[in-house]
Design a protein around this motif. Structure first.
Motif, mmCIF file in Angstrom:
data_model
loop_
_atom_site.group_PDB
_atom_site.id
_atom_site.type_symbol
_atom_site.label_atom_id
_atom_site.label_comp_id
_atom_site.label_asym_id
_atom_site.label_seq_id
_atom_site.Cartn_x
_atom_site.Cartn_y
_atom_site.Cartn_z
ATOM 1 N N ARG A 147 0.844 -1.214 0.000
ATOM 2 C CA ARG A 147 0.000 0.000 0.000
ATOM 3 C C ARG A 147 0.876 1.260 0.000
ATOM 4 N NH1 ARG A 147 -5.233 -0.774 -1.067
ATOM 5 N NH2 ARG A 147 -5.888 1.014 0.168
ATOM 6 N N ARG A 180 -8.185 7.741 -6.107
ATOM 7 C CA ARG A 180 -9.154 8.391 -5.213
ATOM 8 C C ARG A 180 -9.635 9.712 -5.814
ATOM 9 N NH1 ARG A 180 -9.671 12.038 -1.542
ATOM 10 N NH2 ARG A 180 -7.537 12.802 -1.768
ATOM 11 N N LEU A 207 -12.560 3.987 -6.183
ATOM 12 C CA LEU A 207 -12.255 3.517 -4.823
ATOM 13 C C LEU A 207 -12.127 1.995 -4.811
ATOM 14 C CD1 LEU A 207 -14.723 5.779 -2.818
ATOM 15 C CD2 LEU A 207 -12.296 6.170 -3.212
ATOM 16 N N ASN A 208 -11.232 1.525 -3.978
ATOM 17 C CA ASN A 208 -11.071 0.079 -3.749
ATOM 18 C C ASN A 208 -10.692 -0.733 -4.983
ATOM 19 O OD1 ASN A 208 -11.772 0.515 -1.055
ATOM 20 N ND2 ASN A 208 -13.959 0.352 -1.533
ATOM 21 N N ARG A 209 -10.076 -0.109 -5.982
ATOM 22 C CA ARG A 209 -9.565 -0.926 -7.078
ATOM 23 C C ARG A 209 -8.312 -1.618 -6.570
ATOM 24 N NH1 ARG A 209 -6.228 -1.054 -11.620
ATOM 25 N NH2 ARG A 209 -5.261 0.977 -11.350
ATOM 26 N N LYS A 242 -9.361 -8.251 -1.390
ATOM 27 C CA LYS A 242 -9.965 -7.233 -2.264
ATOM 28 C C LYS A 242 -8.992 -6.092 -2.603
ATOM 29 C CE LYS A 242 -12.583 -4.892 1.489
ATOM 30 N NZ LYS A 242 -11.516 -4.101 2.003
ATOM 31 N N ASN A 243 -7.874 -6.023 -1.886
ATOM 32 C CA ASN A 243 -6.922 -4.926 -2.108
ATOM 33 C C ASN A 243 -5.746 -5.263 -3.019
ATOM 34 O OD1 ASN A 243 -8.303 -3.169 -0.355
ATOM 35 N ND2 ASN A 243 -7.355 -4.174 1.414
#
Length: 283
Positions: free
Chosen positions: A101, A112, A117-119, A165-166
């Motif tokens: 990250r 963002r 978001l959250n791709r 999911k990240n």
């Protein structure tokens, strides 16, 4: 001894990596902590231009800790994110998601601002043969989702692995480069098992390793085998053969067997923590 190994599937693998690079946000490059520069494929820097980069000093438990720290500082200075890991025992694995990250924070921030978001971060895992990519991915995913083996060239094709999911990982085969400009690099890669043993003269390789150890780690061979260290590395190898009872059916010393035992002991960390190249040599 001349060191070279570039089987056909590596050309295909490199092409596949070039085709997939546009899908990638981050390149996670595994290197062997004992030879962090020699175990970096120079083609990866070209491939990864403009991408976030993370270098993992894998097998860090087999290298000298002070050297690991020095290498970590060396790569950070060059602009890489860096982490020491030991994939076999899970060392450093828990920190990976946070480091990914952090390495991709600019990309996440850009997303963002665009309202995305959250791709998931898509990372390509790269490295030369036998550097531990599959073991690392299995440790990270917590299950055996990539083939592992202690022989170079186990992973032959690409596979996507969704961690959560990240983060999504693209596992790739280990690739070398067509020609080692510096044969010292080839020798170090042979030491760590990144070149097929079957094409090497193992006695010569063991003699080279013995000479290196007697210069940089004197007393280590005697400590392990109670074999006297001689000026001629082949005589030291003879002493190792004697102490390890490596003999032929005819009662002669079996140099080939002693060489294989010695190189295996190095690769598996049975000779202690050893680093074979040092940041100060790179200046």
């Amino acid at each position: 001894m001349h060191f070279q190994w570039y089987p056909g599937h590596m050309t295909k693998a490199k092409r596949m990596m070039q085709e997939n690079i546009k899908l990638i946000d981050l390149i996670i490059e595994l290197v062997d902590a004992r030879v962090p520069v020699s175990s970096r494929n120079p083609d990866i820097d070209e491939l990864g231009k403009g991408k976030a980069r993370l270098i993992l000093l894998n097998k860090s438990d087999l290298a000298v800790e002070a050297c690991n720290d020095a290498w970590e500082a060396y790569f950070r200075q060059k602009g890489f994110s860096v982490l020491k890991v030991n994939s076999r025992q899970g060392g450093g694995i828990k920190s990976i998601q946070g480091v990914i990250r952090e390495a991709c924070k600019e990309k996440i921030e850009r997303d963002r601002k665009r309202g995305i978001l959250n791709r998931p971060v898509r990372a390509m895992v790269v490295g030369i043969p036998n550097v531990g990519k599959s073991t690392f991915i299995n440790a990270l995913a917590g299950k055996a989702c990539a083939k592992t083996g202690n022989k170079p060239g186990v992973t032959k094709g690409k596979q996507w692995i969704r961690l959560n999911k990240n983060v999504e990982l693209l596992d790739t085969p280990g690739i070398l480069w067509p020609k080692f400009e510096d044969q010292t690099v080839g020798k170090k890669l042979a030491f760590i098992g990144s070149i097929k043993d079957e094409i090497l003269n193992m006695e010569e390789l063991a003699a080279e390793m013995i000479a290196f150890m007697e210069k940089h780690y004197p007393g280590t061979i005697f400590e392990k085998y109670k074999a006297e260290e001689m000026e001629d590395p082949y005589k030291t190898l003879a002493n190792i053969a004697q102490m390890r009872h490596a003999v032929t059916k005819g009662g002669e010393l079996d140099y080939e067997k002693a060489a294989a035992l010695f190189i295996d002991d190095f690769r598996n960390g049975k000779l202690g923590r050893l680093t074979l190249e040092f940041p100060e040599e790179m200046k």
